[in-house]
Design a protein around this motif. Sequence first.
Motif, PDB file in Angstrom:
ATOM      1  N   UNK A  50       0.818  -1.224   0.000  1.00 56.61           N
ATOM      2  CA  UNK A  50       0.000   0.000   0.000  1.00 56.61           C
ATOM      3  C   UNK A  50       0.848   1.268   0.000  1.00 56.61           C
ATOM      4  N   UNK A  51       2.090   1.180  -0.452  1.00 60.36           N
ATOM      5  CA  UNK A  51       2.925   2.397  -0.451  1.00 60.36           C
ATOM      6  C   UNK A  51       2.397   3.379  -1.493  1.00 60.36           C
ATOM      7  N   UNK A  52       2.671   4.681  -1.318  1.00 68.87           N
ATOM      8  CA  UNK A  52       2.271   5.655  -2.338  1.00 68.87           C
ATOM      9  C   UNK A  52       2.882   5.316  -3.699  1.00 68.87           C
ATOM     10  N   UNK A  53       2.202   5.716  -4.760  1.00 71.25           N
ATOM     11  CA  UNK A  53       2.615   5.329  -6.119  1.00 71.25           C
ATOM     12  C   UNK A  53       4.103   5.539  -6.427  1.00 71.25           C
ATOM     13  N   UNK A  54       4.696   6.709  -6.084  1.00 69.97           N
ATOM     14  CA  UNK A  54       6.099   6.911  -6.475  1.00 69.97           C
ATOM     15  C   UNK A  54       7.050   5.909  -5.828  1.00 69.97           C
ATOM     16  N   UNK A  55       6.618   5.299  -4.729  1.00 67.04           N
ATOM     17  CA  UNK A  55       7.516   4.384  -4.023  1.00 67.04           C
ATOM     18  C   UNK A  55       7.398   2.941  -4.502  1.00 67.04           C
ATOM     19  N   UNK A  56       6.369   2.666  -5.305  1.00 69.61           N
ATOM     20  CA  UNK A  56       6.167   1.285  -5.747  1.00 69.61           C
ATOM     21  C   UNK A  56       7.388   0.740  -6.480  1.00 69.61           C
ATOM     22  N   UNK A  57       8.008   1.604  -7.280  1.00 69.44           N
ATOM     23  CA  UNK A  57       9.135   1.131  -8.105  1.00 69.44           C
ATOM     24  C   UNK A  57      10.414   0.958  -7.312  1.00 69.44           C
ATOM     25  N   UNK A  58      10.413   1.406  -6.073  1.00 65.82           N
ATOM     26  CA  UNK A  58      11.638   1.265  -5.268  1.00 65.82           C
ATOM     27  C   UNK A  58      11.683  -0.057  -4.520  1.00 65.82           C
ATOM     28  N   UNK A  59      10.595  -0.807  -4.597  1.00 66.28           N
ATOM     29  CA  UNK A  59      10.559  -2.100  -3.902  1.00 66.28           C
ATOM     30  C   UNK A  59      10.675  -3.198  -4.957  1.00 66.28           C
ATOM     31  N   UNK A  60      11.664  -4.072  -4.811  1.00 66.44           N
ATOM     32  CA  UNK A  60      11.819  -5.174  -5.769  1.00 66.44           C
ATOM     33  C   UNK A  60      10.641  -6.121  -5.631  1.00 66.44           C
ATOM     34  N   UNK A  61      10.064  -6.514  -6.769  1.00 63.81           N
ATOM     35  CA  UNK A  61       8.843  -7.330  -6.746  1.00 63.81           C
ATOM     36  C   UNK A  61       9.008  -8.581  -7.597  1.00 63.81           C
ATOM     37  N   UNK A  62       8.231  -9.631  -7.310  1.00 60.03           N
ATOM     38  CA  UNK A  62       8.262 -10.805  -8.177  1.00 60.03           C
ATOM     39  C   UNK A  62       7.719 -10.445  -9.567  1.00 60.03           C
ATOM     40  N   UNK A  63       8.094 -11.226 -10.595  1.00 65.40           N
ATOM     41  CA  UNK A  63       7.801 -10.894 -11.991  1.00 65.40           C
ATOM     42  C   UNK A  63       6.362 -10.507 -12.284  1.00 65.40           C
ATOM     43  N   UNK A  64       5.417 -11.303 -11.783  1.00 62.18           N
ATOM     44  CA  UNK A  64       4.001 -11.065 -12.103  1.00 62.18           C
ATOM     45  C   UNK A  64       3.540  -9.704 -11.583  1.00 62.18           C
ATOM     46  N   UNK A  65       3.929  -9.393 -10.355  1.00 62.40           N
ATOM     47  CA  UNK A  65       3.533  -8.103  -9.758  1.00 62.40           C
ATOM     48  C   UNK A  65       4.249  -6.959 -10.471  1.00 62.40           C
ATOM     49  N   UNK A  66       5.516  -7.184 -10.811  1.00 59.66           N
ATOM     50  CA  UNK A  66       6.288  -6.128 -11.487  1.00 59.66           C
ATOM     51  C   UNK A  66       5.685  -5.808 -12.853  1.00 59.66           C
ATOM     52  N   UNK A  67       5.193  -6.831 -13.538  1.00 57.05           N
ATOM     53  CA  UNK A  67       4.601  -6.622 -14.860  1.00 57.05           C
ATOM     54  C   UNK A  67       3.377  -5.711 -14.771  1.00 57.05           C
ATOM     55  N   UNK A  68       2.638  -5.851 -13.696  1.00 59.56           N
ATOM     56  CA  UNK A  68       1.432  -5.013 -13.543  1.00 59.56           C
ATOM     57  C   UNK A  68       1.787  -3.547 -13.314  1.00 59.56           C
ATOM     58  N   UNK A  69       2.987  -3.307 -12.791  1.00 55.48           N
ATOM     59  CA  UNK A  69       3.349  -1.946 -12.350  1.00 55.48           C
ATOM     60  C   UNK A  69       3.331  -0.899 -13.456  1.00 55.48           C
ATOM     61  N   UNK A  70       3.520  -1.352 -14.707  1.00 52.89           N
ATOM     62  CA  UNK A  70       3.521  -0.389 -15.816  1.00 52.89           C
ATOM     63  C   UNK A  70       2.208   0.392 -15.808  1.00 52.89           C
ATOM     64  N   UNK A  71       1.142  -0.275 -15.369  1.00 50.61           N
ATOM     65  CA  UNK A  71      -0.177   0.379 -15.359  1.00 50.61           C
ATOM     66  C   UNK A  71      -0.204   1.586 -14.425  1.00 50.61           C
ATOM     67  N   UNK A  72       0.671   1.590 -13.422  1.00 47.57           N
ATOM     68  CA  UNK A  72       0.661   2.696 -12.448  1.00 47.57           C
ATOM     69  C   UNK A  72       0.998   4.036 -13.108  1.00 47.57           C
ATOM     70  N   UNK A  73       1.665   3.991 -14.287  1.00 48.75           N
ATOM     71  CA  UNK A  73       1.980   5.245 -15.004  1.00 48.75           C
ATOM     72  C   UNK A  73       0.720   5.987 -15.420  1.00 48.75           C
TER      73      UNK A  73
END
Length: 240
Positions: A50-73
């Motif tokens: 539940x971190x604020x959006x700008x901090x999401x990319x600073x946490x290393x994530x497993x592949x599936x979750x990381x793939x979803x992160x592009x949507x945060x843009x």
Amino acid sequence: MIDALAADCRRHGATIRLGCVVSALAEEGGAVAVRCAGGDVHSCDRAILTVPLPLLREIALPGEARAKLAAADDIGFGNVIKILLRFARPWWRERKENLADMTFLLSDQAIPVWWTRYPDPRPVLTGWFGGPRTAELESLDPQGLVDAGLGSLAAVFGLPRDDITRELVAAAAINWAHDRFARGAYSWATPRTREAQAILARADGRVLFSGEALYRGRDMGTVEAALASGLETAERILQG
Ligand SMILES: Cc1cc2nc3c(=O)[nH]c(=O)nc-3n(C[C@H](O)[C@H](O)[C@H](O)COP(=O)(O)OP(=O)(O)OC[C@H]3O[C@@H](n4cnc5c(N)ncnc54)[C@H](O)[C@@H]3O)c2cc1C
């Protein structure tokens, strides 16, 4: 807002309060390993991030979750600067009689929005500045922001700045973009946000996203939005 808790870890139906700065989440052997900056590792069935959006990319994530992160843009996130000034007396009321019951004051000064605590009699003025133009004050430290606030009030009321400064009892200022656990203030919807939220909110892995930015109702960027999003995520886990 800041208590260094970002990922709630669900293990055997219980929620663990981590109390640490999370640096990485990894899927290992059918579980989630939550790695803390201090070296602790917690293992659980699912993690809700539940971190604020700008901090999401600073946490290393497993592949599936990381793939979803592009949507945060496609979800907006903006900044706020807030300045709190406590004075010895409500000098603005003396300046203009019709300001005795002033609540909000809007101007075109560097710190454009101010409000009082009316009807609470305590002589406090809160300055507020939000949006992309807060970047213009990026270089100012808290004292610099307080000075900018005093300058804005002096210009609005046509008073020498020293007169206002003499009345000052206490002051504080926060540029939320400078807070390492926030990096800004509120999320907001762009035309593509609803689609992005649907992608991020999918409960199809062990790492789930939640928080104000994931709220699909009208007022994102509020405590209510964060709570509603959290409830929705919990329901999805229970249904799964
Ligand atoms: C100046 C200001 C005024 C506001 N006023 C209002 C208001 O009047 N009413 C209202 O409804 N809303 C208001 N909001 C918005 C409200 O605060 C947010 O919408 C709400 O807090 C979002 O909740 P959240 O749980 O999604 O995120 P947050 O409250 O930001 O919680 C995220 C948590 O993650 C933690 N964190 C970040 N990184 C890490 C990490 N790596 N490891 C561990 N923990 C981490 C942070 O410390 C924080 O505790 C305001 C916001 C600001 C900035």
